[in-house]
Design a protein around this motif. Sequence first.
Motif, PDB file in Angstrom:
ATOM      1  N   CYS A  87       0.822  -1.213   0.000  1.00  0.00           N
ATOM      2  CA  CYS A  87       0.000   0.000   0.000  1.00  0.00           C
ATOM      3  C   CYS A  87       0.855   1.262   0.000  1.00  0.00           C
ATOM      4  O   CYS A  87       0.463   2.296  -0.556  1.00  0.00           O
ATOM      5  N   ALA A  88       2.031   1.198   0.626  1.00  0.00           N
ATOM      6  CA  ALA A  88       2.919   2.358   0.641  1.00  0.00           C
ATOM      7  C   ALA A  88       3.449   2.685  -0.750  1.00  0.00           C
ATOM      8  O   ALA A  88       3.890   3.811  -1.010  1.00  0.00           O
ATOM      9  N   THR A 134       2.810  11.861   4.653  1.00  0.00           N
ATOM     10  CA  THR A 134       4.027  11.241   4.131  1.00  0.00           C
ATOM     11  C   THR A 134       4.678  10.441   5.242  1.00  0.00           C
ATOM     12  O   THR A 134       4.880  10.947   6.346  1.00  0.00           O
ATOM     13  N   ILE A 135       5.011   9.180   4.940  1.00  0.00           N
ATOM     14  CA  ILE A 135       5.566   8.292   5.965  1.00  0.00           C
ATOM     15  C   ILE A 135       6.986   7.853   5.627  1.00  0.00           C
ATOM     16  O   ILE A 135       7.473   6.849   6.144  1.00  0.00           O
ATOM     17  N   ALA A 184       6.545   8.343   0.148  1.00  0.00           N
ATOM     18  CA  ALA A 184       5.474   7.371   0.385  1.00  0.00           C
ATOM     19  C   ALA A 184       4.373   8.056   1.180  1.00  0.00           C
ATOM     20  O   ALA A 184       4.633   8.675   2.213  1.00  0.00           O
ATOM     21  N   LYS A 185       3.158   7.965   0.671  1.00  0.00           N
ATOM     22  CA  LYS A 185       2.040   8.643   1.310  1.00  0.00           C
ATOM     23  C   LYS A 185       0.953   7.638   1.694  1.00  0.00           C
ATOM     24  O   LYS A 185       0.789   6.611   1.043  1.00  0.00           O
ATOM     25  N   VAL A 186       0.253   7.957   2.745  1.00  0.00           N
ATOM     26  CA  VAL A 186      -0.858   7.132   3.220  1.00  0.00           C
ATOM     27  C   VAL A 186      -2.107   8.000   3.270  1.00  0.00           C
ATOM     28  O   VAL A 186      -2.097   9.078   3.867  1.00  0.00           O
ATOM     29  N   THR A 187      -3.158   7.534   2.633  1.00  0.00           N
ATOM     30  CA  THR A 187      -4.419   8.268   2.646  1.00  0.00           C
ATOM     31  C   THR A 187      -5.150   7.999   3.952  1.00  0.00           C
ATOM     32  O   THR A 187      -4.869   7.009   4.650  1.00  0.00           O
ATOM     33  N   PRO A 188      -6.116   8.855   4.306  1.00  0.00           N
ATOM     34  CA  PRO A 188      -6.904   8.606   5.521  1.00  0.00           C
ATOM     35  C   PRO A 188      -7.584   7.241   5.503  1.00  0.00           C
ATOM     36  O   PRO A 188      -7.669   6.573   6.546  1.00  0.00           O
ATOM     37  N   GLN A 189      -8.052   6.802   4.319  1.00  0.00           N
ATOM     38  CA  GLN A 189      -8.711   5.501   4.224  1.00  0.00           C
ATOM     39  C   GLN A 189      -7.730   4.369   4.491  1.00  0.00           C
ATOM     40  O   GLN A 189      -8.043   3.420   5.214  1.00  0.00           O
ATOM     41  N   GLN A 190      -6.531   4.468   3.919  1.00  0.00           N
ATOM     42  CA  GLN A 190      -5.520   3.433   4.157  1.00  0.00           C
ATOM     43  C   GLN A 190      -5.112   3.401   5.622  1.00  0.00           C
ATOM     44  O   GLN A 190      -4.920   2.330   6.202  1.00  0.00           O
ATOM     45  N   ALA A 191      -4.971   4.586   6.220  1.00  0.00           N
ATOM     46  CA  ALA A 191      -4.611   4.648   7.642  1.00  0.00           C
ATOM     47  C   ALA A 191      -5.693   4.012   8.494  1.00  0.00           C
ATOM     48  O   ALA A 191      -5.390   3.256   9.446  1.00  0.00           O
ATOM     49  N   LEU A 192      -6.941   4.268   8.161  1.00  0.00           N
ATOM     50  CA  LEU A 192      -8.057   3.705   8.918  1.00  0.00           C
ATOM     51  C   LEU A 192      -8.064   2.183   8.813  1.00  0.00           C
ATOM     52  O   LEU A 192      -8.267   1.477   9.813  1.00  0.00           O
ATOM     53  N   ILE A 193      -7.819   1.666   7.594  1.00  0.00           N
ATOM     54  CA  ILE A 193      -7.801   0.212   7.395  1.00  0.00           C
ATOM     55  C   ILE A 193      -6.669  -0.421   8.197  1.00  0.00           C
ATOM     56  O   ILE A 193      -6.862  -1.421   8.894  1.00  0.00           O
ATOM     57  N   HIS A 209       1.405   9.654  18.690  1.00  0.00           N
ATOM     58  CA  HIS A 209       2.790   9.363  18.320  1.00  0.00           C
ATOM     59  C   HIS A 209       2.889   8.466  17.081  1.00  0.00           C
ATOM     60  O   HIS A 209       3.914   7.855  16.845  1.00  0.00           O
ATOM     61  N   GLY A 210       1.795   8.382  16.314  1.00  0.00           N
ATOM     62  CA  GLY A 210       1.795   7.575  15.097  1.00  0.00           C
ATOM     63  C   GLY A 210       2.461   8.298  13.942  1.00  0.00           C
ATOM     64  O   GLY A 210       2.873   9.464  14.040  1.00  0.00           O
ATOM     65  N   LEU A 211       2.530   7.633  12.805  1.00  0.00           N
ATOM     66  CA  LEU A 211       3.220   8.187  11.643  1.00  0.00           C
ATOM     67  C   LEU A 211       2.506   9.402  11.054  1.00  0.00           C
ATOM     68  O   LEU A 211       3.130  10.210  10.370  1.00  0.00           O
ATOM     69  N   CYS A 212       1.225   9.537  11.265  1.00  0.00           N
ATOM     70  CA  CYS A 212       0.475  10.670  10.727  1.00  0.00           C
ATOM     71  C   CYS A 212       0.095  11.673  11.798  1.00  0.00           C
ATOM     72  O   CYS A 212      -0.720  12.563  11.557  1.00  0.00           O
ATOM     73  N   ASP A 213       0.652  11.538  12.986  1.00  0.00           N
ATOM     74  CA  ASP A 213       0.337  12.451  14.076  1.00  0.00           C
ATOM     75  C   ASP A 213       1.324  13.613  14.116  1.00  0.00           C
ATOM     76  O   ASP A 213       2.426  13.541  13.575  1.00  0.00           O
TER      77      ASP A 213
END
Length: 292
Positions: free
Chosen positions: A127-128, A185-186, A194-203, A249-253
Amino acid sequence: MKKRALAAVAALCLGVVALIGPTSAAVAAAPEGAPYVAVGDSIAAGTGSLPYVDTSCLRSKRAYPDLLGASPGAPPVTMACAGAGTADVLQQIAMLDAGGALGADTQLVTVTSGANSTGWQNALAVCAGGDSLACQQAIAAIGDVALLKQETHALLTALRAAAPNAVVVITGYPRLFGTSGETCTIGAYGGSPAKVTPQQALIANSIVDAINLAIADGLQLYQFQYAQTHGGTLDAIVPVDVTGAFLGHGLCDAGDRWIAGLSSGKKADGAFHPTAAGQQAYAALIAAALGG
């Protein structure tokens, strides 16, 4: 990864046997088992937190078992290994038992296990890469998380048989991406951000929640069966939920990241694993659960 985990377990077991040495009166009087034993996967191994003390298992001296053992001065005997699934951790327990590291005098056992049995790390990596179709296919290929209930029950049963008097601590896993609600961006993948969308993060976060729930269900099943055979008494097993401590403290925080992102550098093997600060958080949570 599993071959590496099993090979490393076998090598460490031989070392334990060598330390025990031949049977003698002195050995017979020795304690039955090390005071503190750690088993598990890359989280318990501290993968990604350099330097490694065991490159075959990507095991770090900054892993939470070593941080815990440093306080009372009882360094752990650890077989935690990157890539270890539940079957591998069962093998770790069996070999530590056979080598004499687990026994009646073992006081503490910590275990982190379950995520590798689902194959969800592969889905994260795919996914990344940014291919939405490949991401969906990888997510669909994730194993049945519900099976972890029985696997966790089997782990706890094996640990109690090998270390009948130890306090057993079983940990969960942190959510990786937080709840920012925005694409983030992670790190870098294939030379590109590499980016993660809100939907991917939720999954991804929901999969972690499902893994933690299955582990909790496995503990509940074990305690139910233990109580049936021990007159209603529950076993000395301590669950440690880390999700609350990792919030923010997550990757998108926006806060300090306790999860490592993707990288093409020396820490590439530590992607989606707790950083050194994350390992310290694990150690602090376990210490608190044990009453300091």
